[in-house]
Scaffold this active site. Structure first.
Site, PDB file in Angstrom:
ATOM      1  N   LYS A   1     -26.500  38.523  -5.547  1.00  0.00           N
ATOM      2  CA  LYS A   1     -26.052  38.714  -6.925  1.00  0.00           C
ATOM      3  C   LYS A   1     -26.203  37.425  -7.737  1.00  0.00           C
ATOM      4  CE  LYS A   1     -21.966  40.599  -9.339  1.00  0.00           C
ATOM      5  NZ  LYS A   1     -20.649  41.229  -9.088  1.00  0.00           N
TER       6      LYS A   1
ATOM      7  N   CYS B   1     -23.793  45.035  -9.851  1.00  0.00           N
ATOM      8  CA  CYS B   1     -22.679  45.094 -10.799  1.00  0.00           C
ATOM      9  C   CYS B   1     -22.872  44.250 -12.063  1.00  0.00           C
ATOM     10  CB  CYS B   1     -21.380  44.740 -10.090  1.00  0.00           C
ATOM     11  SG  CYS B   1     -19.901  45.321 -10.981  1.00  0.00           S
TER      12      CYS B   1
ATOM     13  N   GLU C   1     -20.662  48.736  -4.483  1.00  0.00           N
ATOM     14  CA  GLU C   1     -20.536  47.297  -4.238  1.00  0.00           C
ATOM     15  C   GLU C   1     -19.375  47.001  -3.286  1.00  0.00           C
ATOM     16  OE1 GLU C   1     -20.157  43.134  -6.831  1.00  0.00           O
ATOM     17  OE2 GLU C   1     -19.467  45.028  -7.684  1.00  0.00           O
TER      18      GLU C   1
END
Length: 285
Positions: free
Chosen positions: A113, A150, A40
């Site tokens: 995300k 994540c 990431e």
């Protein structure tokens, strides 16, 4: 499929970080990788440890310099690359965005995300607008990739929706580490929980999982590495060390999911008629 993963310790020089990645991508491609996954926000230090408006200067458009650079590499080497970028969508509008580059250098797709954390040392809500592209796998020449990022990895709903949309592989570019103020026991509990929940996504959905984390200490925050690949029964196919940089290839049998889902037909037995409350924040008795 031969999947290359790069667990890297980044420094302050973003150009050096990117060039290091390029060298490792070339090495993995030469060794036979078909798909290469990066960690990431791989171009820079993890900048969300503080709230600083000047750090928005790190963001870039998509398409932009990074997609051009890694797209050219993908085309030259004939590999699919999963990147993770700080996207500048418009003035004052930014996302944490994974971009998949096809073997011909084009953008196969992107994922913004969805789950944005706000913890000490991880002030991502200051920088990132929650994603608005949903949970849609990205079709590539190596398969349909369920790319998440994540903090998404803690949510079974995200993995499930990717699986229901036809993902053949779950991928998590990651930047996660220890709170240096926690005890060693607490740090280890968190690291093990992080891996366990993702292996659970593999089991529940009958899909392989690829998670690539950064390593090393950045401004007092130690990232815990431990990038790993799990098979569709949650079996560990590879686990990286905590502190060391790694570039390696892990072979994944992409046909195995079919058989595992025949043995464990979880999708068949789901009670979709009884799940309406899943979209509520909380259910009181």
């Amino acid at each position: 499929m031969k999947i290359g993963i790069i667990q890297q310790h980044n420094g302050e020089d973003a150009k050096a970080n990117v060039l290091n990645l390029a060298t490792k991508i070339r090495k993995l491609a030469k060794e036979g990788s078909e798909l290469i996954v990066l960690q990431e926000l791989h171009n820079s230090l993890y900048f969300c440890k503080q709230e600083d408006v000047n750090l928005f200067d790190l963001a870039e458009p998509i398409p932009g310099p990074s997609t051009t650079f890694f797209g050219d590499l993908a085309k030259e080497l004939g590999v699919v690359i999963v990147t993770s970028l700080f996207e500048r969508r418009a003035t004052g509008l930014y996302h944490n965005t994974a971009v998949v580059l096809e073997k011909d250098g084009t953008i196969a797709g992107k994922y913004r995300k969805m789950h944005i954390p706000d913890d000490p040392g991880y002030y991502e809500k200051f920088y990132f607008t929650p994603g608005d592209l949903g949970f849609q796998p990205i079709q590539t020449s190596v398969g349909k990739l369920g790319v998440l990022v994540c903090w998404d990895q803690w949510y079974p709903e995200a993995a499930r929706l990717m699986a229901l949309a036809g993902a053949e592989l779950l991928i998590y570019p990651t930047a996660i580490g220890y709170d240096p103020n926690d005890t060693k026991d607490e740090q280890e509990r968190q690291r093990i929980a992080w891996q366990t929940v993702q292996r659970g996504h593999a089991v529940a959905n009958g899909l392989p999982v690829v998670t690539v984390n950064r390593c090393g200490e950045e401004e007092g925050v130690p990232f815990w590495g431990t990038s790993f690949v799990a098979g569709p029964q949650g079996e560990l196919l590879y686990e990286a060390p905590i502190h060391q940089e790694v570039e390696t290839i892990v072979e994944v049998d992409m046909q195995r999911s079919e058989q595992v889902r025949r043995w464990w037909p979880f999708l068949r037995d789901r009670r979709i008629d009884a799940y309406e409350n899943i979209t509520k924040r909380y259910i009181l008795e």
